[in-house]
Design an enzyme around this catalytic site. Structure first.
Site, PDB file in Angstrom:
ATOM      1  N   GLU A 191       4.529  42.204  50.279  1.00  0.00           N
ATOM      2  CA  GLU A 191       5.858  41.881  49.753  1.00  0.00           C
ATOM      3  C   GLU A 191       6.366  40.528  50.246  1.00  0.00           C
ATOM      4  OE1 GLU A 191       9.025  44.831  49.844  1.00  0.00           O
ATOM      5  OE2 GLU A 191       7.497  46.399  49.962  1.00  0.00           O
TER       6      GLU A 191
ATOM      7  N   ASP B  39       5.324  47.373  51.592  1.00  0.00           N
ATOM      8  CA  ASP B  39       5.933  48.085  52.722  1.00  0.00           C
ATOM      9  C   ASP B  39       5.682  49.598  52.671  1.00  0.00           C
ATOM     10  OD1 ASP B  39       6.839  45.760  53.781  1.00  0.00           O
ATOM     11  OD2 ASP B  39       8.924  46.000  53.187  1.00  0.00           O
TER      12      ASP B  39
ATOM     13  N   ASP C 285       7.146  52.438  52.557  1.00  0.00           N
ATOM     14  CA  ASP C 285       8.253  53.339  52.239  1.00  0.00           C
ATOM     15  C   ASP C 285       8.294  53.544  50.726  1.00  0.00           C
ATOM     16  OD1 ASP C 285       9.256  50.938  51.270  1.00  0.00           O
ATOM     17  OD2 ASP C 285      10.739  50.706  52.857  1.00  0.00           O
TER      18      ASP C 285
ATOM     19  N   GLU D  60      10.295  52.404  48.372  1.00  0.00           N
ATOM     20  CA  GLU D  60      10.423  51.167  47.599  1.00  0.00           C
ATOM     21  C   GLU D  60       9.096  50.423  47.551  1.00  0.00           C
ATOM     22  OE1 GLU D  60      13.051  49.754  45.852  1.00  0.00           O
ATOM     23  OE2 GLU D  60      14.022  51.693  46.145  1.00  0.00           O
TER      24      GLU D  60
ATOM     25  N   TYR E 150       7.651  49.307  61.926  1.00  0.00           N
ATOM     26  CA  TYR E 150       8.501  49.200  60.731  1.00  0.00           C
ATOM     27  C   TYR E 150       9.915  49.679  61.026  1.00  0.00           C
ATOM     28  CZ  TYR E 150       9.578  49.114  55.749  1.00  0.00           C
ATOM     29  OH  TYR E 150      10.117  48.822  54.520  1.00  0.00           O
TER      30      TYR E 150
ATOM     31  N   ARG F 245      12.479  50.454  59.012  1.00  0.00           N
ATOM     32  CA  ARG F 245      13.198  51.375  58.116  1.00  0.00           C
ATOM     33  C   ARG F 245      12.579  52.760  58.277  1.00  0.00           C
ATOM     34  NH1 ARG F 245      12.909  46.587  54.989  1.00  0.00           N
ATOM     35  NH2 ARG F 245      14.981  45.667  54.716  1.00  0.00           N
TER      36      ARG F 245
ATOM     37  N   HIS G 134       7.285  57.868  58.935  1.00  0.00           N
ATOM     38  CA  HIS G 134       6.519  57.217  59.990  1.00  0.00           C
ATOM     39  C   HIS G 134       7.329  57.167  61.270  1.00  0.00           C
ATOM     40  CE1 HIS G 134       7.628  54.301  56.696  1.00  0.00           C
ATOM     41  NE2 HIS G 134       8.583  54.109  57.555  1.00  0.00           N
TER      42      HIS G 134
END
Length: 676
Positions: A8, A84, A86, A88, A297, A299, A342
């Site tokens: 990304e 990423d 997640d 999204e 990460y 988020r 995670h």
């Protein structure tokens, strides 16, 4: 011919490419490459008659990016999607696969929770297929947000001139508005306290009257307090003395919400700033010619730590501080709303202490990395231990409670200095002795209304209510301010604490939504919707049914509101526009109410209200010691005043605060005396 890897963010592509070697080319999609189109029914980009089939179009600013990616994908031996880790990120990988015409049955999706060489190489050994349950969940969320955003926003714009509404944004606004209504409706109640001070072995013990004849004591007025004072003028006896060891365990490692909350409280970082700095620490920092991610990460809603990190951290604690500081790993209770995808936010290597990497970091990066590092380490350390004493002084059936504590083992607090511990010494209490109060006083108080939401408090409330997700908190708070539904500013001229306060337009918007859409714009329904999205991501709920259930509920409410909601007339100023002769009206912007021409956008005349006008700087009669320009007194964004150079921003001189200046001079004098 090479393997192509698509990530990304451009900033991490070079780092990952370096890890993978010359057989790989790593490029960036720069985030989402496409979004729902604006065609079909109501321009929603969704076919309601064909199981909510979504139509997508490439974003204007990504057409060149996609063109280049297609060319590289065509020339590559194999294409990996490493967006990423997640929901999204999964959706972005799916959009890329669709546009690049990749086989969805291929195992080309690569996931890593930290950008370190070992983690990245291991991830490429275990690629998987794109998880279509996660994709369906993200698409369902996007469709829901599009329907509410388009339809509800259009209604509010036409009826009350509000700029937008949103599935989560409107609930966050409701929390802010409801809190303001509580504050306005609050009626202070008087109450009193009686405090007695005792001296013991050179220590002062502060106690308060708590009980009378073993029942909770309530003092509602001065007479009640005076009655206690009159009854307690003689000596007190010790009716209860309790000594025990008290342990205080460390907090669990950070998740997204707690990082934002604590960084706001401890570091003074806005949530957006916290996430921006954390993103940089995650993506990688150049250190001595090499780049590595310093944290995992950022988020996440899980407090889990990997077994490898736990083992290494416990060994580090033992070697660095001693075996008595080694604690036990606590995974924490899994929250019902947590996706638990995670790990918690932690350093990628226990060996990279904050001080060892400080020279490679900016001041803000160092502050946040230090915060994350020691929070994770502290979570694996032994509890702090206190010798706690509670004592009750009694006279004429009145009990005065006091306490003291002494830190006997610092435990995790040895490294986590964000929690201060101050010993409260009271000496050895003689139970057989009678004690006379050194002083006894009555104090008047008034109950206080609930506090307005700070960023930290509002994020905590959203999290506890199950509204939104880690990646959305910052955007939600920004939106209600940007849309002029709330202001975010200092509590007072002397305070730096910032709080949310709804504007008139914010209150009106929330009230109209409450009046016509209370069954869907509320905490419970929004949290339930988040749960459904999680169930879709786990393959346990049909996304089509979830969308149909929502549409069946939403559209009848929309039609009724369109019919019954009154249209708000424009509030006129009663003046002509000085530029075009049109009528001047009141408008709302992100900084509050202002005056503008009703012919906008043909005429762009506007001006601030008198009470909102910025204070002009006032000359002090002194010159800047750095450039010679005039010194002026200005009002800061926190509502406080300071003296600085009128040549700002070319000259950034600010005159030291007199109090701080004197403290600094005193410290310097003390140092000089010590040296001499």
């Amino acid at each position: 011919m090479k393997n192509l890897v698509i990530v990304e963010s451009p900033s991490k592509s070079k780092t990952i490419e370096r890890y993978l070697g010359e057989d790989f080319e790593v490029v960036s999609s720069k985030g989402h490459i496409r979004d729902l189109a604006t065609k079909g029914k109501d321009g929603l980009g969704v076919d309601f008659e064909d199981e909510f089939k979504a139509s997508y179009k490439i974003s204007k600013d990504k057409k060149d990016v996609v063109k280049e990616l297609k060319k590289k994908a065509k020339d590559a031996d194999f294409v990996y999607l490493a967006t990423d880790p997640d929901r999204e990120g999964e959706a972005i990988s799916w959009h890329l696969a669709s546009e690049l015409e990749l086989d969805l049955d291929q195992k080309n999706r690569v996931i890593f929770n930290e950008i370190t060489k070992d983690a990245v190489l291991k991830a490429f050994e275990e690629p998987r297929q794109i998880d279509m349950d996660l994709v369906r969940s993200q698409e369902t969320r996007r469709i829901l947000d599009r329907i509410i955003g388009f339809k509800l926003s259009k209604l509010l714009q036409s009826k009350i001139r509000s700029k937008s509404a949103g599935r989560v944004q409107s609930v966050a606004l409701k929390l802010v508005v409801d809190r303001e209504k509580e504050i306005n409706a609050f009626i202070p109640e008087e109450y009193w306290s009686v405090i007695a001070f005792f001296e013991n072995e050179g220590h002062i013990i502060e106690t308060s009257a708590e009980r009378y004849k073993n029942k909770k004591l309530e003092m509602k007025n001065k007479d009640d307090a005076q009655k206690v004072l009159d009854a307690c003028q003689n000596e007190f006896t010790i009716s209860k003395l309790e000594k025990k060891k008290r342990k205080k365990a460390s907090k669990l490692p950070f998740i997204t919400s707690t990082l934002q909350q604590e960084a706001s409280t401890r570091l003074g970082f806005a949530s957006r700033k916290t996430m921006r700095v954390a993103q940089k620490l995650y993506e990688g920092i150049e250190m001595g010619g090499e780049a590595e991610g310093l944290i995992t990460y950022m988020r996440t809603d899980s407090t889990r730590l990997s077994n490898v990190f736990v083992e290494e951290a416990l060994g580090h604690i033992k070697a660095e501080y001693g075996k008595e500081y080694v604690g036990t790993y606590r995974a924490g209770k899994k929250d019902d709303n947590a996706q638990d995808a995670h790990e918690a936010i932690r350093p990628t290597s226990i060996k990279r202490t904050p001080d060892s990497v400080k020279k490679y970091l900016t001041a803000d990066e160092y502050k946040l990395y230090r915060f994350v590092y020691y929070r994770a380490v502290a979570s694996l350390m032994a509890p702090a231990v206190f010798d706690a004493v509670s004592v009750v002084f009694s006279q004429n059936d009145y009990d005065f409670n006091g306490s003291g504590s002494v830190l006997t083992f610092d435990g995790y607090m040895k490294v986590y200095d964000y929690e201060k511990s101050s010993d409260k010494l009271i000496g050895e209490i003689d139970e057989a002795k009678a004690y006379s109060a050194r002083n006894i006083e009555a104090n008047q108080h008034f109950t206080q209304p609930p506090a307005r939401y700070t960023e930290a408090r509002l994020i905590k409330e959203l999290e506890e209510q199950g509204i939104g997700r880690p990646s959305t908190y910052s955007m939600i708070l920004d939106t209600i301010v940007y849309r002029a539904y709330a202001t975010f500013g200092a509590v007072s001229e002397t305070s730096r604490t910032k709080v949310f306060k709804p504007t008139e337009q914010g209150v009106l918007t929330s009230e109209k939504l409450d009046e016509h859409f209370s069954s869907i714009i509320n905490v419970d329904y929004t949290a339930k919707m988040e749960e459904e999205l999680d169930e879709i991501s786990e393959g346990n709920k049909d996304n089509i049914k979830a969308l149909q259930d929502f549409v069946d509920k939403f559209y009848p409410l929309l039609e009724e509101a369109d019919e019954k909601m009154e249209k708000l007339e424009v509030e006129k100023v009663g003046e002509e526009c000085p530029e075009c002769g049109g009528e001047l009206v009141y408008r709302y912007g992100r900084y509050g109410k202002f005056i503008a021409c009703n012919e906008f956008p043909k005429c762009r005349y506007n001006r601030a209200l008198e009470e909102n006008k910025k204070e002009e700087p006032v000359k002090t009669g002194e010159q800047c010691p750095e450039c010679g320009s005039d010194l002026v007194k200005r009002k800061s964004r926190y509502g406080t005043y300071f003296v600085g150079c009128s040549g700002f921003p070319k000259c950034r001189y600010i005159q030291p605060n007199e109090k701080k200046k004197k403290e600094k001079e005193t410290k310097e004098e003390t140092k000089d005396e010590e040296k001499s």
